[in-house]
Motif scaffolding. Structure first.
Motif, short mmCIF file in Angstrom:
data_model
loop_
_atom_site.label_atom_id
_atom_site.label_comp_id
_atom_site.label_asym_id
_atom_site.label_seq_id
_atom_site.Cartn_x
_atom_site.Cartn_y
_atom_site.Cartn_z
N ALA A 61 0.84 -1.19 0.00
CA ALA A 61 0.00 0.00 0.00
C ALA A 61 0.87 1.24 0.00
O ALA A 61 0.48 2.29 -0.48
CB ALA A 61 -0.91 0.00 1.21
N ASN A 62 2.05 1.13 0.56
CA ASN A 62 3.00 2.24 0.62
C ASN A 62 4.34 1.73 0.11
O ASN A 62 5.23 1.41 0.90
CB ASN A 62 3.10 2.75 2.05
CG ASN A 62 3.86 4.06 2.12
OD1 ASN A 62 4.71 4.34 1.28
ND2 ASN A 62 3.56 4.85 3.12
N ASN B 218 -8.11 6.21 -2.08
CA ASN B 218 -8.07 7.46 -2.81
C ASN B 218 -7.99 7.23 -4.32
O ASN B 218 -8.59 7.96 -5.10
CB ASN B 218 -6.88 8.30 -2.34
CG ASN B 218 -7.20 9.07 -1.08
OD1 ASN B 218 -7.79 10.13 -1.14
ND2 ASN B 218 -6.87 8.49 0.06
N GLY C 42 -5.76 7.53 5.64
CA GLY C 42 -4.45 7.43 5.02
C GLY C 42 -4.33 6.38 3.94
O GLY C 42 -3.24 6.02 3.54
N ASN C 43 -5.45 5.84 3.47
CA ASN C 43 -5.40 4.72 2.54
C ASN C 43 -5.24 5.20 1.09
O ASN C 43 -6.13 5.82 0.53
CB ASN C 43 -6.68 3.88 2.70
CG ASN C 43 -6.63 2.61 1.90
OD1 ASN C 43 -6.12 2.58 0.79
ND2 ASN C 43 -7.17 1.55 2.47
N VAL C 44 -4.10 4.89 0.51
CA VAL C 44 -3.81 5.35 -0.84
C VAL C 44 -4.73 4.65 -1.85
O VAL C 44 -5.24 5.27 -2.78
CB VAL C 44 -2.34 5.10 -1.20
CG1 VAL C 44 -2.04 5.56 -2.61
CG2 VAL C 44 -1.44 5.81 -0.22
#
Lengths: 331, 353
Positions: free
Chosen positions: A113-114, A187, A182-184
């Motif tokens: 995710a990051n 988004n 904060g979830n990419v």
């Protein structure tokens, strides 16, 4: 220790820590900056005895439970020991990957995710000769970090497809509900959906607080009567959105990402238009197969391209067939 | 303890009687970090026996790494708790400082060192504000820093999304000055085939400095004084307001260090990072012997508390246990560590009387 220790002079101690620190620092190396080129995983033909799966899902999350079930089923079918661990915080997830390397596992499955945060750890695993398969998110970075493959769904494309489908259903204004700050991936989905749909607004809610979710969606619907479509990105949120629409007595269509039994029932009842299913069971199952094939037969699945698990759509026509599978935790 | 031993102890102080074993034991027991030390040894031995992967170089570097950032914060939080205050904004502060540094370096194109200087100034300002509001209003620091916690959380998300359109800042590796700043905050030292993170070195350095300040300086005395009894401390001339403001600035400073370590190591930061970690810092400090009421505690104990946390968290994974039970185990472990600690503290208080 007494409450008031006597103050003593520190002079004698001043130099020693600095000397020690200088000695330690002299032997260390900085973190790698951006360089071009990829690291190829060393080739090793052999058996896979253990695979570590490290995801960014929070423990107890319904979506990730299906991934876990998939990975464990593959492990059982292939006789491989599969260990599943997860941490939502990327720094914690990186440490879990380091941990898997320390355990000396034969294969590693990572959801990115990051990607930036996980890069040093993933590359360390690759350098240690552990083949890595990335899943779910991090499609763009997967090969660059040295992974042998990627299994997942492109969030932007899936979002676009969902947005188009709502537009095709004759809707004019959409509300996209983001459930994790904060979830990419979330988004990306909303951005894709807005691109595919047209006029839309986003709403931020907190997935850990169902009351808040429901009342905030209701509030948004009441504040803007022209909203005729709500897109949620998570099955738990979908059920709340359906209730919010019911309470506000607005004529709004709800659609969602991901499945659970509430979503299945709502689709059957006609209160939910469709669910985008990324078939995450495959994201648990396939990487274990890929790692086995790679280790024992040097196969690369996907031919250098990510393996897409979605988007598949579940609507009124297909919902009855998958209902039982949702119940057993594989869809 | 019975009155006879107490009597014998006072006797050994005045008469030139040989220091009996009981007195040495009592003095040891009166130290707040003894419970944490025993807990750390127990957890260490437990996992060393359970799995061979715990005590090999790779395993050690894994749990030291986990304990390090927690430890840096726990040490600062311990100082503050000894001074009688709480700080709930510490977890979010690690993200705020990293976001400021990242935004300035990546999106404004600044040199990383200048960006770090600005985020440090921001952290110290927020810390000073926390301390000033607590002292000025007399409100519990729990409430004041809860406000800071929420405000920073909103600021983190709002500013990040406004400036970048997404919820994370990434791309630090190509920023100016990344190499040198990365060397200070995120380099690794090879020891055998294990690489030790820079955060571990920072952890040890911060612990050493804080321990010396607390035990050997006038400021250390002031910390105990303002945490033990504020009116008494003021009566004997301790600059209470200054001491407490400096303590809040210390936790913010530690948040800046951890933020820098995380940002430069992982080259990215998420807007919701750090939320909830403030409780882990407090837990580590409490395991380390800090009282929730202030006036008592130890820096080394807090560092040991963080070590217990790191060893347990990674040990469970190294042992290959089903992660579903992870939190239960962690809870039981923390509970028993605190119980052991508490028993020692009671004993210690009896000895001191």
């Amino acid at each position: 220790m007494s409450a008031f220790p006597r103050a003593r002079r520190v002079r004698r101690l001043r130099l020693a820590p600095w000397l020690a620190a200088a000695a330690v620092l002299a032997a260390c190396s900085g973190p790698g900056a951006d360089v071009n080129g990829t690291t190829a995983a060393p080739v090793a033909v052999g058996a896979v005895k253990s695979v570590a799966v490290v995801t960014h899902g929070s423990p107890g999350d319904a979506f990730w439970n299906v991934v876990k079930n998939g990975a464990e089923a593959a492990g059982k079918d292939l006789g491989i020991r599969v260990e599943y661990n997860s941490a939502g915080d990327p720094t914690q997830q990186a440490k879990l990957i380091d941990n898997a390397v320390a355990q000396g596992v034969d294969g590693l499955v990572v959801s990115m995710a990051n990607p930036d945060a996980l890069r040093p750890s993933v590359e360390k695993a690759v350098a240690a000769g552990i083949p890595v398969v990335t899943i779910n998110s991090g499609e763009a970075e997967s090969a660059r970090f040295g992974a042998i493959g990627h299994v997942g769904q492109s969030e932007r494309l899936a979002g676009e497809a969902a947005g188009k489908r709502l537009a095709d259903a004759g809707k004019h204004k959409m509300l996209c509900v983001i459930h994790e700050a904060g979830n990419v991936g979330a988004n990306e989905r909303c951005a894709g959906a807005i691109q595919g749909f047209g006029a839309a607004t986003t709403l931020q809610v907190d997935i850990n607080n169902p009351t808040d979710v429901q009342s905030r969606i209701k509030g948004a619907l009441e504040a803007d009567r022209s909203i005729d479509a709500v897109l949620t990105l998570n099955s738990q949120i979908a059920a709340r959105a359906v209730d919010a629409v019911k309470e506000s007595s607005a004529k709004t269509t709800v659609a969602t990402f991901d499945l659970n039994s509430d979503v299945v029932r709502a689709i059957q009842a006609g209160t939910l238009l469709f669910a985008v299913d990324q078939q995450q069971y495959e994201q648990g199952y396939l990487p274990v197969v890929m790692l086995k094939l790679y280790k024992s037969n040097l196969n690369a699945v996907g031919g250098g391209h990510p393996v897409q698990t979605g988007p598949a759509f579940v609507d009124k026509t297909t919902v009855d067939a998958v209902a039982a599978l949702v119940g057993q935790g594989t869809r | 303890m019975t009155t006879t031993t107490e009597a014998s102890e006072t006797a050994s102080g005045t008469a030139a009687a040989p220091p009996d074993r009981m007195a040495i034991l009592n003095r040891l027991v009166a130290r707040p970090e003894v419970g944490a030390l025993l807990g750390a040894v127990a957890v260490f031995v437990f996992f060393t026996v359970i799995t061979t992967k715990f005590l090999n170089p790779l395993g050690i570097s894994t749990w030291l790494d986990d304990a390090s950032t927690l430890g840096i914060m726990a040490v600062a939080v311990a100082l503050l708790m000894i001074g009688g205050e709480f700080d709930l904004s510490t977890g979010v502060m690690t993200a705020s400082t990293a976001l400021i540094t990242g935004l300035l370096a990546v999106h404004a194109g600044w040199n990383v060192w200048f960006a770090l200087a600005v985020s440090l100034a921001f952290a110290l300002a927020v810390g000073a504000l926390n301390g000033w509001v607590v002292m000025r209003t007399g409100l519990p620091s729990f409430i004041v820093t809860l406000g800071t916690f929420l405000a920073l959380q909103g600021l983190n998300l709002g500013v990040t999304r406004w400036a970048t359109g997404t919820v994370q800042v990434s791309g630090m590796r190509s920023a100016d000055g990344y190499q040198s700043a990365g060397w200070v905050f995120a380099s690794t030292t090879k020891i055998g085939n294990a690489s030790i993170q820079a955060s571990v070195v920072w952890w040890i350095a911060v612990t050493a400095v804080a321990a010396i300040v607390l035990a050997r300086t006038r400021f250390g005395n002031w910390i105990f004084a303002v945490g033990g009894s504020l009116p008494t401390a003021r009566a004997v001339g301790v600059p209470a307001t200054r001491t407490k403001i400096l303590l809040f600035m210390t936790t913010a400073f530690a948040g800046w260090i951890v933020g820098a370590c995380n940002l430069l190591r992982f080259a990215s930061v998420q807007a919701n990072q750090g939320v909830g970690l403030e409780f882990q810092y407090i837990i580590a400090a409490v395991i380390g012997g800090c009282l929730l009421t202030g006036g008592f505690g130890s820096v080394v104990g807090a560092a040991l508390g963080a070590l217990i946390f790191g060893m347990a968290r990674q040990g469970i994974v190294l042992a290959g246990w089903n992660s579903d039970w992870f939190m239960l185990f962690l809870g039981l472990l923390l509970f028993s560590a605190v119980l052991v600690n508490n028993a020692f503290k009671k004993r210690a208080e009896r000895v001191r009387r």
